[in-house]
Design a protein around this motif. Structure first.
Motif, short mmCIF file in Angstrom:
data_model
loop_
_atom_site.label_atom_id
_atom_site.label_comp_id
_atom_site.label_asym_id
_atom_site.label_seq_id
_atom_site.Cartn_x
_atom_site.Cartn_y
_atom_site.Cartn_z
N ALA A 54 0.83 -1.20 0.00
CA ALA A 54 0.00 0.00 0.00
C ALA A 54 0.87 1.26 0.00
O ALA A 54 0.55 2.24 -0.69
N PHE A 55 1.98 1.24 0.74
CA PHE A 55 2.89 2.39 0.74
C PHE A 55 3.52 2.57 -0.64
O PHE A 55 3.67 3.71 -1.11
N MET A 56 3.89 1.47 -1.29
CA MET A 56 4.48 1.58 -2.63
C MET A 56 3.45 2.13 -3.62
O MET A 56 3.79 2.98 -4.45
N GLU A 57 2.20 1.69 -3.51
CA GLU A 57 1.14 2.20 -4.38
C GLU A 57 0.90 3.69 -4.11
O GLU A 57 0.70 4.47 -5.03
N ARG A 58 0.92 4.07 -2.82
CA ARG A 58 0.75 5.49 -2.48
C ARG A 58 1.87 6.34 -3.07
O ARG A 58 1.63 7.41 -3.63
N ASP A 59 3.12 5.85 -2.98
CA ASP A 59 4.25 6.59 -3.55
C ASP A 59 4.13 6.71 -5.06
O ASP A 59 4.41 7.76 -5.64
N ARG A 60 3.69 5.61 -5.72
CA ARG A 60 3.53 5.64 -7.17
C ARG A 60 2.45 6.64 -7.57
O ARG A 60 2.63 7.45 -8.48
N LEU A 61 1.33 6.63 -6.84
CA LEU A 61 0.25 7.57 -7.15
C LEU A 61 0.66 9.01 -6.85
O LEU A 61 0.27 9.93 -7.56
N ASP A 62 1.45 9.20 -5.80
CA ASP A 62 1.94 10.54 -5.47
C ASP A 62 2.85 11.07 -6.58
O ASP A 62 2.73 12.24 -6.97
N GLU A 64 2.79 10.11 -9.73
CA GLU A 64 1.94 10.37 -10.88
C GLU A 64 1.18 11.68 -10.73
O GLU A 64 1.05 12.46 -11.68
N TRP A 65 0.69 11.95 -9.52
CA TRP A 65 -0.03 13.21 -9.26
C TRP A 65 0.89 14.41 -9.48
O TRP A 65 0.49 15.40 -10.09
N ARG A 66 2.13 14.32 -9.00
CA ARG A 66 3.09 15.42 -9.20
C ARG A 66 3.36 15.65 -10.68
O ARG A 66 3.43 16.79 -11.14
N ASN A 67 3.50 14.55 -11.43
CA ASN A 67 3.73 14.69 -12.87
C ASN A 67 2.53 15.32 -13.56
O ASN A 67 2.68 16.13 -14.48
N LEU A 68 1.33 14.95 -13.13
CA LEU A 68 0.13 15.54 -13.73
C LEU A 68 0.02 17.03 -13.41
O LEU A 68 -0.41 17.82 -14.25
N ILE A 69 0.40 17.42 -12.19
CA ILE A 69 0.38 18.84 -11.82
C ILE A 69 1.39 19.61 -12.69
O ILE A 69 1.08 20.70 -13.19
N LEU A 70 2.58 19.04 -12.89
CA LEU A 70 3.58 19.69 -13.75
C LEU A 70 3.07 19.81 -15.18
O LEU A 70 3.23 20.84 -15.83
#
Length: 105
Positions: A54-62, A64-70
């Motif tokens: 779950a932590f690895m999935e959270r880091d991956r989604l985080d 991805e979210w940063r890349n989408l914001i950029l």
């Protein structure tokens, strides 16, 4: 010397049920306790593994979210929007004398 053929396993079982009831009960309790420890350890390790996933999935989604914001920031940049409007839509900035200002009361 005559050799008697006695079954050792049979002797132990008979002895446990006749004389050694307390040690038999203690042996059963020790076995049950050991199985409880194994069961608890197994479930704890599974829970830790699920937590790590779950932590690895959270880091991956985080990430991805940063890349989408950029990407959103880059796509919404004013100069890029202005360039696309001029090039693709053939828009241009109106002259000062053609601008109309609307005031709401």
């Amino acid at each position: 010397m005559p050799q008697s053929k006695t079954n050792l396993a049979k002797l132990i079982v008979v002895d446990l049920f006749t004389v050694g009831r307390v040690p038999l009960v203690l042996l059963i309790l020790i076995f049950a306790s050991a199985m409880g420890v194994v069961f608890t350890t197994h479930h704890t390790r599974q829970a830790i593994s699920e937590k790590d996933q779950a932590f690895m999935e959270r880091d991956r989604l985080d990430n991805e979210w940063r890349n989408l914001i950029l990407e959103e920031t880059a796509l919404a940049e004013h100069s890029r929007v202005q360039e696309l409007a001029q090039k693709d839509l053939e828009m241009k900035r109106p002259d000062a004398d053609k601008e109309v200002v609307v005031n709401l009361k």
